[in-house]
Design an enzyme around this catalytic site. Structure first.
Site, PDB file in Angstrom:
ATOM      1  N   TRP A   1     -37.496 -27.571   4.276  1.00  0.00           N
ATOM      2  CA  TRP A   1     -36.430 -26.696   3.800  1.00  0.00           C
ATOM      3  C   TRP A   1     -35.100 -27.419   3.839  1.00  0.00           C
ATOM      4  O   TRP A   1     -34.965 -28.490   4.424  1.00  0.00           O
ATOM      5  CB  TRP A   1     -36.395 -25.365   4.549  1.00  0.00           C
ATOM      6  CG  TRP A   1     -36.241 -25.418   6.060  1.00  0.00           C
ATOM      7  CD1 TRP A   1     -36.433 -26.477   6.901  1.00  0.00           C
ATOM      8  CD2 TRP A   1     -35.875 -24.313   6.899  1.00  0.00           C
ATOM      9  NE1 TRP A   1     -36.225 -26.127   8.204  1.00  0.00           N
ATOM     10  CE2 TRP A   1     -35.871 -24.807   8.232  1.00  0.00           C
ATOM     11  CE3 TRP A   1     -35.548 -23.000   6.673  1.00  0.00           C
ATOM     12  CZ2 TRP A   1     -35.550 -23.997   9.325  1.00  0.00           C
ATOM     13  CZ3 TRP A   1     -35.234 -22.199   7.762  1.00  0.00           C
ATOM     14  CH2 TRP A   1     -35.238 -22.683   9.069  1.00  0.00           C
ATOM     15  N   ASN A   2     -34.109 -26.804   3.141  1.00  0.00           N
ATOM     16  CA  ASN A   2     -32.795 -27.426   2.991  1.00  0.00           C
ATOM     17  C   ASN A   2     -31.690 -26.401   3.174  1.00  0.00           C
ATOM     18  O   ASN A   2     -31.870 -25.202   2.917  1.00  0.00           O
ATOM     19  CB  ASN A   2     -32.633 -28.013   1.576  1.00  0.00           C
ATOM     20  CG  ASN A   2     -33.678 -29.041   1.240  1.00  0.00           C
ATOM     21  OD1 ASN A   2     -33.651 -30.163   1.724  1.00  0.00           O
ATOM     22  ND2 ASN A   2     -34.627 -28.652   0.383  1.00  0.00           N
TER      23      ASN A   2
ATOM     24  N   ASP B   1     -20.384 -14.830 -14.197  1.00  0.00           N
ATOM     25  CA  ASP B   1     -18.981 -14.540 -13.882  1.00  0.00           C
ATOM     26  C   ASP B   1     -18.815 -13.048 -13.650  1.00  0.00           C
ATOM     27  O   ASP B   1     -19.139 -12.238 -14.537  1.00  0.00           O
ATOM     28  CB  ASP B   1     -18.056 -14.934 -15.038  1.00  0.00           C
ATOM     29  CG  ASP B   1     -17.933 -16.428 -15.235  1.00  0.00           C
ATOM     30  OD1 ASP B   1     -18.345 -17.187 -14.351  1.00  0.00           O
ATOM     31  OD2 ASP B   1     -17.408 -16.843 -16.298  1.00  0.00           O
TER      32      ASP B   1
ATOM     33  N   HIS C   1     -13.469 -12.587 -10.853  1.00  0.00           N
ATOM     34  CA  HIS C   1     -13.264 -14.026 -11.002  1.00  0.00           C
ATOM     35  C   HIS C   1     -11.873 -14.328 -11.544  1.00  0.00           C
ATOM     36  O   HIS C   1     -11.326 -15.402 -11.272  1.00  0.00           O
ATOM     37  CB  HIS C   1     -14.351 -14.584 -11.929  1.00  0.00           C
ATOM     38  CG  HIS C   1     -14.213 -16.030 -12.268  1.00  0.00           C
ATOM     39  ND1 HIS C   1     -13.874 -16.993 -11.339  1.00  0.00           N
ATOM     40  CD2 HIS C   1     -14.366 -16.684 -13.450  1.00  0.00           C
ATOM     41  CE1 HIS C   1     -13.852 -18.178 -11.928  1.00  0.00           C
ATOM     42  NE2 HIS C   1     -14.122 -18.017 -13.204  1.00  0.00           N
TER      43      HIS C   1
ATOM     44  N   HIS D   1     -12.001 -15.453 -20.327  1.00  0.00           N
ATOM     45  CA  HIS D   1     -11.896 -15.021 -18.933  1.00  0.00           C
ATOM     46  C   HIS D   1     -10.891 -13.875 -18.796  1.00  0.00           C
ATOM     47  O   HIS D   1     -11.164 -12.860 -18.146  1.00  0.00           O
ATOM     48  CB  HIS D   1     -11.468 -16.194 -18.049  1.00  0.00           C
ATOM     49  CG  HIS D   1     -12.558 -17.167 -17.750  1.00  0.00           C
ATOM     50  ND1 HIS D   1     -12.938 -18.157 -18.625  1.00  0.00           N
ATOM     51  CD2 HIS D   1     -13.357 -17.307 -16.661  1.00  0.00           C
ATOM     52  CE1 HIS D   1     -13.911 -18.876 -18.093  1.00  0.00           C
ATOM     53  NE2 HIS D   1     -14.193 -18.373 -16.903  1.00  0.00           N
TER      54      HIS D   1
END
Length: 261
Positions: free
Chosen positions: A64-65, A78, A82, A210
């Protein structure tokens, strides 16, 4: 015998291949391209793995990491908070689950983007598409196909930047406003590094996708691939961002369900 239920019919169609699952997600690794802002601004992190154990003394039977990543690294979602225009609106963990499964309209401007990397989609382009394919789906996604996913193997061709900044296709400012404020869709999906065109810092307003989308409580999906495998209408998108509490977005696995004859 009672008729087959809708869900049973769906699973049967998935098993038989009558409905194909198309993966729209770019692989997430240390080589995944990331947006590059001017040096005076904070930068998003490149994806990194930190190994915890790999069948060794640190953990003899498991691998695992830990990982480190920006919220907006790779294929990602998004959320409205944001952008400053949506700062009082929904975080990514609060997006209603019902909005994560929605129909899609796929608008193909790959030829135009190949001829001009700064190509901008205008409202008239969308209206022309609607005249041929029908209205944009209520509560669905507008997906912008530009062929840009062919560049996603490396940072330089994907950002396509020179001294004047990045050169990637996207929506014109008025089109971004129209999609956000007048169209029935819940968000915009693109193949590029962000929902805005590369030259969007110079637009009015700057970064109009955005600004308008987030301010209208709508969403973005970025760094999609395989949009060429989707029909103009009829596909259903399943977007699964990590539900990061107070997060402005998150890496996401994005799938499309496509009915095949």
């Amino acid at each position: 015998m009672s008729p087959q239920s809708v869900l049973a019919a769906l699973t049967t169609a998935l098993r038989s291949g009558a409905i194909e699952v198309v993966d729209l997600t770019s692989p997430l690794s240390s080589s995944t391209p990331v947006i590059q802002l001017p040096a005076e601004f904070g930068q998003t992190a490149v994806f990194e793995l930190e190994e915890i154990s790999r069948y060794d003394d640190r953990g003899p039977a498991w691998y695992w990491n830990n990982f480190r990543s920006g919220e907006h690294t790779g294929t990602h979602f998004d959320a409205p908070n944001h952008w400053v225009t949506g700062k009082d609106l929904t975080d990514v963990a609060s997006v209603p689950a019902g909005r994560l499964i929605a129909p899609a309209a796929v608008l193909d401007f790959s030829a135009e983007a190949e001829a001009d990397p700064d190509f901008l989609v205008e409202v008239d382009h969308v209206k022309a598409w609607e005249a041929e394919n029908g209205p944009l789906p209520e509560g669905g996604w507008l997906l912008l196909r530009t062929g840009w996913d062919a560049r996603s193997h490396a940072q330089e061709p994907f950002l396509n930047a020179d001294a004047s900044g990045p050169h990637t296709p996207g929506l014109a400012p008025e089109c971004a406003r129209w999609v956000a404020e007048e169209s029935p869709v819940i968000g915009l999906g693109v193949e590029t590094v962000g929902t805005d065109a590369g030259q969007a810092p110079s637009f009015d307003p700057a970064f109009p996708c955005h600004s308008y989308l987030m301010g209208s409580d709508k969403y973005g999906l970025t760094q999609l691939r395989n949009l060429s495998a989707l029909p103009p209408t009829g596909a259903v998108i399943i977007a699964g961002p990590l539900p990061i509490v107070s997060g402005s977005g998150a890496p996401a696995r994005v799938l499309a369900l496509v009915e095949r004859s």
